[in-house]
Design a protein around this motif. Sequence first.
Motif, PDB file in Angstrom:
ATOM      1  N   TYR A   1     -15.489   0.041   1.812  1.00 50.73           N
ATOM      2  CA  TYR A   1     -14.953   1.296   1.286  1.00 50.73           C
ATOM      3  C   TYR A   1     -13.627   1.119   0.550  1.00 50.73           C
ATOM      4  N   LYS A   2     -13.095  -0.082   0.567  1.00 44.55           N
ATOM      5  CA  LYS A   2     -11.768  -0.327   0.006  1.00 44.55           C
ATOM      6  C   LYS A   2     -11.836  -0.418  -1.518  1.00 44.55           C
ATOM      7  N   PRO A   3     -10.968   0.290  -2.235  1.00 44.91           N
ATOM      8  CA  PRO A   3     -10.964   0.209  -3.706  1.00 44.91           C
ATOM      9  C   PRO A   3     -10.672  -1.210  -4.198  1.00 44.91           C
ATOM     10  N   LEU A   4     -11.272  -1.564  -5.315  1.00 45.92           N
ATOM     11  CA  LEU A   4     -11.133  -2.910  -5.858  1.00 45.92           C
ATOM     12  C   LEU A   4      -9.674  -3.305  -6.059  1.00 45.92           C
TER      13      LEU A   4
ATOM     14  N   VAL B   1      -9.110   7.652 -10.333  1.00 45.30           N
ATOM     15  CA  VAL B   1      -8.595   8.702  -9.445  1.00 45.30           C
ATOM     16  C   VAL B   1      -7.594   8.049  -8.503  1.00 45.30           C
ATOM     17  N   GLY B   2      -6.341   8.479  -8.553  1.00 45.26           N
ATOM     18  CA  GLY B   2      -5.310   7.885  -7.719  1.00 45.26           C
ATOM     19  C   GLY B   2      -5.287   8.465  -6.319  1.00 45.26           C
ATOM     20  N   THR B   3      -4.984   7.626  -5.329  1.00 47.57           N
ATOM     21  CA  THR B   3      -4.780   8.143  -3.975  1.00 47.57           C
ATOM     22  C   THR B   3      -3.359   8.704  -3.889  1.00 47.57           C
TER      23      THR B   3
ATOM     24  N   CYS C   1       0.815  -1.220   0.000  1.00 50.47           N
ATOM     25  CA  CYS C   1       0.000   0.000   0.000  1.00 50.47           C
ATOM     26  C   CYS C   1       0.849   1.271   0.000  1.00 50.47           C
ATOM     27  N   TYR C   2       2.147   1.131  -0.029  1.00 51.99           N
ATOM     28  CA  TYR C   2       3.011   2.313   0.056  1.00 51.99           C
ATOM     29  C   TYR C   2       2.817   3.282  -1.105  1.00 51.99           C
ATOM     30  N   TYR C   3       2.478   2.743  -2.268  1.00 53.87           N
ATOM     31  CA  TYR C   3       2.501   3.557  -3.481  1.00 53.87           C
ATOM     32  C   TYR C   3       1.145   4.158  -3.861  1.00 53.87           C
ATOM     33  N   GLY C   4       0.137   3.927  -3.032  1.00 54.28           N
ATOM     34  CA  GLY C   4      -1.195   4.406  -3.377  1.00 54.28           C
ATOM     35  C   GLY C   4      -1.864   3.480  -4.367  1.00 54.28           C
ATOM     36  N   VAL C   5      -3.057   3.848  -4.805  1.00 54.24           N
ATOM     37  CA  VAL C   5      -3.824   2.982  -5.697  1.00 54.24           C
ATOM     38  C   VAL C   5      -4.740   3.836  -6.558  1.00 54.24           C
ATOM     39  N   TYR C   6      -5.124   3.292  -7.715  1.00 55.39           N
ATOM     40  CA  TYR C   6      -6.129   3.961  -8.540  1.00 55.39           C
ATOM     41  C   TYR C   6      -7.511   3.454  -8.157  1.00 55.39           C
TER      42      TYR C   6
END
Length: 202
Positions: free
Chosen positions: A123-126, A89-91, A37-42
């Motif tokens: 609430y977690k992105p796919l 949309v990226g975190t 999870c360090y790099y964020g997610v779309y």
Amino acid sequence: MNQENQKIINGLIIDPIIFTQKFVKACDVCICSGECCYYGVYTDKSEYEKILSVKDRIIKSMDDSQTKNVEDWFEEEQEDSDFPSGIAVGTEVYNGKCVFLDKQGFCTLQKIAIEDGEHKWKYKPLYCILFPLVIFEGKLTIDDEHLNRMHYCNKSINQVSTIFETCKNELKFVLGEEGFKELEEYRNEYFKLNKKKDHEAA
């Protein structure tokens, strides 16, 4: 596998590499501190909007390693056909990790769902749920680029299972129960076919 032999389940092309790619037995943030999870997610735009709809609840559960400034949570929207809405949309990354990852390595989005008695992935992105799986150009496959960045999950000494075995719940989530049964049948057919090819080549 040529196009004619591609297996499609619930609209997704199945990459058989998920049956053979080695992976850790289970996710354990006590070992890796949520390294994936360090790099964020779309996120899909709908996921982004769902997260913002509970922003006050998220802020309440954040620790001092996270930013509570909502304006710092997301990147700008961009077009992406791999997302249902066509918009990704990226975190953002804050303090060297995704804005929603706390200092213990736990996802705040998952944490609040559990605390409130909801399904842990509400609430977690796919794409967070699926890792190390990914949907790319309509294919359910391995996020090998991201996986290669890991310092624990990508080490062969720690890879005692396969992605299929480790990620059964994630596969059921994206394919549904019936889709997962179809995936199991395809897996059996895949190994049977390859065993036959090996025998014929011997």
